[in-house]
Design a protein around this motif. Structure first.
Motif, PDB file in Angstrom:
ATOM      1  N   ILE A   1      77.119   3.204  52.156  1.00 39.27           N
ATOM      2  CA  ILE A   1      75.846   2.878  51.513  1.00 39.27           C
ATOM      3  C   ILE A   1      74.954   2.117  52.483  1.00 39.27           C
ATOM      4  N   VAL A   2      73.665   2.425  52.438  1.00 43.14           N
ATOM      5  CA  VAL A   2      72.618   1.625  53.085  1.00 43.14           C
ATOM      6  C   VAL A   2      71.606   1.352  51.987  1.00 43.14           C
ATOM      7  N   ASP A   3      71.686   0.164  51.427  1.00 45.58           N
ATOM      8  CA  ASP A   3      70.887  -0.189  50.254  1.00 45.58           C
ATOM      9  C   ASP A   3      69.827  -1.211  50.646  1.00 45.58           C
ATOM     10  N   SER A   4      68.572  -0.917  50.337  1.00 38.52           N
ATOM     11  CA  SER A   4      67.466  -1.781  50.744  1.00 38.52           C
ATOM     12  C   SER A   4      66.693  -2.284  49.540  1.00 38.52           C
ATOM     13  N   THR A   5      66.612  -3.617  49.422  1.00 43.67           N
ATOM     14  CA  THR A   5      65.731  -4.278  48.470  1.00 43.67           C
ATOM     15  C   THR A   5      64.925  -5.298  49.254  1.00 43.67           C
ATOM     16  N   PRO A   6      63.758  -5.710  48.768  1.00 43.05           N
ATOM     17  CA  PRO A   6      62.924  -6.638  49.552  1.00 43.05           C
ATOM     18  C   PRO A   6      63.709  -7.864  50.017  1.00 43.05           C
ATOM     19  N   GLY A   7      63.742  -8.054  51.328  1.00 42.52           N
ATOM     20  CA  GLY A   7      64.402  -9.214  51.912  1.00 42.52           C
ATOM     21  C   GLY A   7      65.891  -9.060  52.136  1.00 42.52           C
ATOM     22  N   LEU A   8      66.481  -7.916  51.749  1.00 38.47           N
ATOM     23  CA  LEU A   8      67.934  -7.737  51.870  1.00 38.47           C
ATOM     24  C   LEU A   8      68.279  -6.272  52.082  1.00 38.47           C
TER      25      LEU A   8
ATOM     26  N   ALA B   1      66.608 -19.656  55.458  1.00 36.91           N
ATOM     27  CA  ALA B   1      65.665 -18.586  55.116  1.00 36.91           C
ATOM     28  C   ALA B   1      65.447 -17.662  56.312  1.00 36.91           C
ATOM     29  N   PHE B   2      65.327 -16.364  56.010  1.00 37.05           N
ATOM     30  CA  PHE B   2      65.061 -15.345  57.028  1.00 37.05           C
ATOM     31  C   PHE B   2      64.086 -14.327  56.454  1.00 37.05           C
ATOM     32  N   ASP B   3      63.397 -13.618  57.340  1.00 36.08           N
ATOM     33  CA  ASP B   3      62.502 -12.553  56.881  1.00 36.08           C
ATOM     34  C   ASP B   3      63.300 -11.461  56.173  1.00 36.08           C
ATOM     35  N   ILE B   4      64.397 -11.046  56.794  1.00 37.68           N
ATOM     36  CA  ILE B   4      65.263 -10.017  56.221  1.00 37.68           C
ATOM     37  C   ILE B   4      66.712 -10.407  56.478  1.00 37.68           C
ATOM     38  N   VAL B   5      67.539 -10.277  55.477  1.00 42.09           N
ATOM     39  CA  VAL B   5      68.976 -10.520  55.599  1.00 42.09           C
ATOM     40  C   VAL B   5      69.693  -9.175  55.611  1.00 42.09           C
ATOM     41  N   LEU B   6      70.576  -8.979  56.587  1.00 47.99           N
ATOM     42  CA  LEU B   6      71.358  -7.746  56.715  1.00 47.99           C
ATOM     43  C   LEU B   6      72.810  -8.066  56.380  1.00 47.99           C
TER      44      LEU B   6
ATOM     45  N   GLU C   1      79.638 -18.560  64.606  1.00 44.90           N
ATOM     46  CA  GLU C   1      81.008 -18.135  64.390  1.00 44.90           C
ATOM     47  C   GLU C   1      81.725 -19.059  63.410  1.00 44.90           C
ATOM     48  N   ASN C   2      82.826 -18.553  62.844  1.00 41.77           N
ATOM     49  CA  ASN C   2      83.633 -19.313  61.879  1.00 41.77           C
ATOM     50  C   ASN C   2      82.763 -19.860  60.751  1.00 41.77           C
ATOM     51  N   THR C   3      81.838 -19.021  60.310  1.00 40.87           N
ATOM     52  CA  THR C   3      80.893 -19.417  59.262  1.00 40.87           C
ATOM     53  C   THR C   3      80.832 -18.340  58.187  1.00 40.87           C
ATOM     54  N   SER C   4      81.513 -18.560  57.084  1.00 35.71           N
ATOM     55  CA  SER C   4      81.430 -17.631  55.959  1.00 35.71           C
ATOM     56  C   SER C   4      80.066 -17.746  55.311  1.00 35.71           C
ATOM     57  N   ALA C   5      79.545 -16.631  54.836  1.00 35.65           N
ATOM     58  CA  ALA C   5      78.180 -16.643  54.308  1.00 35.65           C
ATOM     59  C   ALA C   5      78.077 -15.748  53.079  1.00 35.65           C
ATOM     60  N   GLU C   6      77.180 -16.126  52.196  1.00 33.51           N
ATOM     61  CA  GLU C   6      76.767 -15.291  51.071  1.00 33.51           C
ATOM     62  C   GLU C   6      75.351 -14.805  51.355  1.00 33.51           C
ATOM     63  N   CYS C   7      75.094 -13.548  51.081  1.00 36.94           N
ATOM     64  CA  CYS C   7      73.809 -12.943  51.432  1.00 36.94           C
ATOM     65  C   CYS C   7      72.947 -12.732  50.188  1.00 36.94           C
ATOM     66  N   HIS C   8      71.717 -13.202  50.262  1.00 36.40           N
ATOM     67  CA  HIS C   8      70.747 -13.042  49.187  1.00 36.40           C
ATOM     68  C   HIS C   8      69.433 -12.569  49.804  1.00 36.40           C
ATOM     69  N   PRO C   9      68.521 -12.018  49.022  1.00 37.19           N
ATOM     70  CA  PRO C   9      67.225 -11.609  49.578  1.00 37.19           C
ATOM     71  C   PRO C   9      66.518 -12.779  50.269  1.00 37.19           C
ATOM     72  N   GLY C  10      66.344 -12.655  51.575  1.00 38.92           N
ATOM     73  CA  GLY C  10      65.635 -13.670  52.343  1.00 38.92           C
ATOM     74  C   GLY C  10      66.394 -14.955  52.584  1.00 38.92           C
ATOM     75  N   THR C  11      67.661 -15.017  52.162  1.00 42.44           N
ATOM     76  CA  THR C  11      68.411 -16.262  52.276  1.00 42.44           C
ATOM     77  C   THR C  11      69.877 -15.999  52.610  1.00 42.44           C
ATOM     78  N   VAL C  12      70.430 -16.816  53.510  1.00 37.56           N
ATOM     79  CA  VAL C  12      71.859 -16.801  53.792  1.00 37.56           C
ATOM     80  C   VAL C  12      72.419 -18.163  53.397  1.00 37.56           C
ATOM     81  N   GLU C  13      73.441 -18.146  52.573  1.00 41.69           N
ATOM     82  CA  GLU C  13      74.037 -19.372  52.054  1.00 41.69           C
ATOM     83  C   GLU C  13      75.395 -19.617  52.708  1.00 41.69           C
ATOM     84  N   THR C  14      75.549 -20.780  53.328  1.00 44.11           N
ATOM     85  CA  THR C  14      76.819 -21.172  53.940  1.00 44.11           C
ATOM     86  C   THR C  14      77.245 -22.520  53.369  1.00 44.11           C
ATOM     87  N   ALA C  15      78.360 -23.036  53.862  1.00 47.67           N
ATOM     88  CA  ALA C  15      78.845 -24.340  53.402  1.00 47.67           C
ATOM     89  C   ALA C  15      77.871 -25.454  53.756  1.00 47.67           C
ATOM     90  N   ASN C  16      77.002 -25.212  54.732  1.00 44.81           N
ATOM     91  CA  ASN C  16      76.027 -26.220  55.169  1.00 44.81           C
ATOM     92  C   ASN C  16      74.696 -26.110  54.454  1.00 44.81           C
TER      93      ASN C  16
END
Length: 346
Positions: A301-308, A186-191, A167-182
């Motif tokens: 939209i439900v958009d699927s690319t590898p890892g995202l 890495a994840f298998d799939i990012v939603l 919680e209280n964690t803003s995130a940017e979503c990339h294929p296979g990766t979630v980027e936060t302030a910390n």
């Protein structure tokens, strides 16, 4: 969308981490502001047939999912499938007729049985409080859900299923990766279900402001959502527990999140009073303002690319579309997992 999808996936045994920019205990998003109507027929008047089709799919999922959620968490969500009623004042009767004709044109005459025209006796039998009105239109298949009970139930279910909650964690979503302030994780799939938080990643995504009021009175007891048709707007009144009624109608092309305007307050209040005079003494318990994420054509939209996988653009149809879009996202996840396994074998 994110909470519902995380719960369904965790029920399948997948390991889930849920990032939330705010608090899950005290949510502030559009899902917390909405009235929780699941009304594919009512929305069909303004929307393409695709929204109606997805909504009808969702109506098949909601009862079972709510039952599972209530049994698992020991809570009551208050899902009601009692239909909805559309009414208009005598001088606006043409609005009701036009609504009926538009729905028949889009549905086809073979499906017009979903619409039931109500005379004075039939209307008052369903809604005795609507004694100012002589006619109405009954959409029996429609439903509504108390979002203020659903969201805490989902949070409890996520905790029970050992979903990691950030919680209280803003995130940017990339294929296979979630980027936060910390840093990056890495994840298998990012939603990505961030709504307007994904504006930079979803071309044309915009916010549409909505304003809602909650009033309290024991003098008016409605049994189901009621929509008042008017040449300038459609007011909805959704009865809730404890003599509360959620009312709304506004749809403003703006991402402004400032408090509700005087104009909207006056229009909502006068329209509600015109439904029943006892609403004049109702107490305003709460006003809500939020922005719905909408695409350029107002379709999801439900958009699927590898890892995202991105799910966005639910617009004013969050509770109407969510289950149907969850199943689409699940199918995309399954396909990505299968492709990954095939890649490992080869």
């Amino acid at each position: 969308m994110g909470r519902l999808l995380a719960w369904r996936l965790s029920e399948k045994g997948l390991r889930i981490t849920l990032f939330e920019s705010g608090s899950l205990e005290q949510p502030t998003g559009a899902c917390h502001t909405a009235a929780g109507m699941i009304s594919p027929l009512s929305e069909l008047f303004h929307c393409p047939l695709r929204i109606y089709q997805l909504g009808m799919q969702s109506l098949q999922f909601w009862p079972q999912w709510v039952q599972q959620l209530e049994l698992a968490t020991g809570t009551t969500v208050d899902y009601r499938q009692s239909g909805s009623i559309l009414i208009a004042h005598p001088q606006d009767r043409s609005e009701l007729l036009q609504f009926q004709q538009e729905l028949i044109a889009k549905l086809g005459h073979e499906n017009q049985s979903q619409l039931q025209w109500l005379d004075n006796i039939a209307l008052h039998k369903l809604e005795p409080e609507l004694d100012r009105f002589d006619q109405g239109l009954y959409l029996a298949s429609e439903a509504d859900i108390d979002n203020r009970k659903l969201l805490p139930a989902l949070r409890k279910a996520l905790q029970q299923n050992r979903v990691q909650l950030r919680e209280n964690t803003s995130a940017e979503c990339h294929p296979g990766t979630v980027e936060t302030a910390n840093g990056c994780e890495a994840f298998d799939i990012v939603l990505d279900t961030r709504g307007l938080g994904a504006s930079s990643a979803v071309p044309g995504l915009r916010g549409v402001r909505g304003e809602v009021m909650v009033v309290e009175t024991p003098e008016v007891q409605l049994n189901r959502p009621v929509r008042l048709l008017h040449p300038r707007y459609q007011l909805y009144a959704v009865p809730r527990a404890d003599n509360h009624t959620v009312i709304g109608a506004t749809e403003i092309e703006s991402e402004d999140l400032s408090p509700i305007s005087l104009r909207s307050t006056m229009e909502l209040s006068s329209a509600l009073y015109s439904i029943h005079p006892a609403f004049a003494e109702a107490r305003v318990i709460e006003t809500r303002v939020n922005c719905r994420p909408a695409t350029m054509d107002n379709l999801p939209i439900v958009d699927s690319t590898p890892g995202l996988i991105r799910v966005n653009g639910l617009f004013r149809h969050g509770y109407l579309l969510a289950p149907a879009l969850v199943t689409q996202a699940e199918a995309a996840i399954t396909k990505q997992i299968q492709n990954s396994l095939i890649g490992e074998v080869t």
